[in-house]
Enzyme design. Structure first.
Site, PDB file in Angstrom:
ATOM      1  N   PHE A  73     -16.318  -3.021  11.427  1.00  0.00           N
ATOM      2  CA  PHE A  73     -15.660  -2.398  12.569  1.00  0.00           C
ATOM      3  C   PHE A  73     -16.445  -1.185  13.043  1.00  0.00           C
ATOM      4  CE2 PHE A  73     -11.729  -0.110  14.275  1.00  0.00           C
ATOM      5  CZ  PHE A  73     -11.695  -0.884  15.422  1.00  0.00           C
TER       6      PHE A  73
ATOM      7  N   GLU B 215      -0.736   5.251  15.363  1.00  0.00           N
ATOM      8  CA  GLU B 215      -1.065   4.178  16.305  1.00  0.00           C
ATOM      9  C   GLU B 215      -0.708   2.808  15.735  1.00  0.00           C
ATOM     10  OE1 GLU B 215      -4.613   4.191  18.913  1.00  0.00           O
ATOM     11  OE2 GLU B 215      -5.218   2.422  17.743  1.00  0.00           O
TER      12      GLU B 215
ATOM     13  N   ASP C   3     -12.411  -1.681  27.821  1.00  0.00           N
ATOM     14  CA  ASP C   3     -13.616  -2.517  27.805  1.00  0.00           C
ATOM     15  C   ASP C   3     -13.448  -3.690  28.763  1.00  0.00           C
ATOM     16  OD1 ASP C   3     -14.819  -0.971  25.767  1.00  0.00           O
ATOM     17  OD2 ASP C   3     -13.611  -2.026  24.272  1.00  0.00           O
TER      18      ASP C   3
ATOM     19  N   HIS D  25      -4.055  11.977  14.110  1.00  0.00           N
ATOM     20  CA  HIS D  25      -3.550  10.721  14.682  1.00  0.00           C
ATOM     21  C   HIS D  25      -4.048   9.580  13.800  1.00  0.00           C
ATOM     22  CE1 HIS D  25      -2.045   8.062  17.826  1.00  0.00           C
ATOM     23  NE2 HIS D  25      -3.181   7.401  17.781  1.00  0.00           N
TER      24      HIS D  25
ATOM     25  N   SER E 121       0.689  11.992  14.607  1.00  0.00           N
ATOM     26  CA  SER E 121       1.120  10.781  15.295  1.00  0.00           C
ATOM     27  C   SER E 121       0.487   9.538  14.678  1.00  0.00           C
ATOM     28  CB  SER E 121       0.784  10.879  16.787  1.00  0.00           C
ATOM     29  OG  SER E 121      -0.590  11.226  16.960  1.00  0.00           O
TER      30      SER E 121
END
Length: 278
Positions: free
Chosen positions: A208, A10, A101, A258, A8
């Protein structure tokens, strides 16, 4: 009977109309890979809700399965109930249920404190209508007090009704396999799909990763640093590293992959083809 593996992709909702137009082109490229579904992220406190819904609606209208993220921080039962009704109306069958968050400046977390409470509520409201994905953290959630608490929190989400999980990205296959073993030792045997982050820029990845708690192994960090500003070498080495990671995960029994594309098609498509997933 062996369960089919799930591959999959995102996407995230762009901030501008121009970004939405670019995303349509990227999505068309990625759709050629025939992923099992496209997940669509959702900003802290629902800050990108309308754009997320727009992207999900477009994907569904194109005849492709969309899996919207649903974040419960800052939400009420009524607001989540309304979103579930909207997803049902669009024909959505899969949801990625997250705590999310707390946005800066928001003092009230809302009526849900943890993702397992959201999963329970979705099940109470909709029964088995949705396949529910939850998040897993092979290197542990950055806010977890310790490893045991983090594993217990994961187990609680599954026992609340989650069908499967997608992990935070990582670059050590051992971290993933150890996490799966620890989960299994608690009697939890849902599919745990590794999250994969292709590498376009090492400097951006490093920033990141420092923010989200994902570890970059020292050997990998030093090799990337040796390339300096040579972007071609960084991309080529990144492709090799991530392809090898995926191969090791699949050989070790991972139930799929993913891909976190960052709304870019090229690297994910190349890795997908190298792995022979098309």
């Amino acid at each position: 009977m062996t369960q089919a593996r799930t591959f999959s992709i995102e996407l995230f909702p762009p901030a501008t109309q121009e970004g939405l137009e670019r995303l349509r082109l990227v999505r068309a490229q990625l759709a050629q890979l025939k992923p099992a579904f496209f997940s669509v992220t959702y900003g802290a406190g629902g800050s990108t809700r309308e754009r997320s819904i727009e992207v999900v609606r477009e994907i569904q209208k194109e005849g492709l399965p969309a899996a919207p993220h649903l974040s419960c921080i800052g939400a009420t039962r009524d607001s989540i109930r309304a979103q579930l009704a909207e997803f049902t109306e669009m024909g959505v069958r899969r949801i990625v249920a997250l705590r999310g968050d707390l946005p800066s400046g928001m003092a009230d977390p809302g009526e849900f404190r943890y993702a397992n409470e959201l999963v329970s509520f979705i099940r109470e409201e909709t029964g088995s209508r949705f396949h529910i994905e939850v998040a897993g953290y092979p290197e542990f959630h950055p806010q977890a007090r310790n490893a045991v608490d983090d594993l217990d929190a994961f187990a609680n989400k599954v026992r609340a009704g989650a069908n499967s999980a997608i992990t935070q990205y990582f670059y050590s296959p051992d971290a993933y396999f150890h996490f799966v073993e620890e989960v299994w030792s608690r009697g939890i045997e849902v599919p745990i799909v590794p999250g994969i982050m292709p590498i376009a820029s090492f400097s951006k990845l490093a920033r990141f990763s420092d923010a989200c708690g994902a570890e970059i192994p020292r050997w990998m960090r030093r090799r990337f640093e040796s390339f300096g500003d040579d972007t071609a070498s960084i991309k080529a080495y990144g492709l090799d590293v991530v392809t090898l990671l995926c191969e090791r995960l699949l050989e070790g029994g991972a139930p799929g992959l993913h891909f976190y594309t960052l709304n870019q098609a090229g690297l994910t498509s190349t890795i997908w083809q190298r792995l022979g997933l098309s």
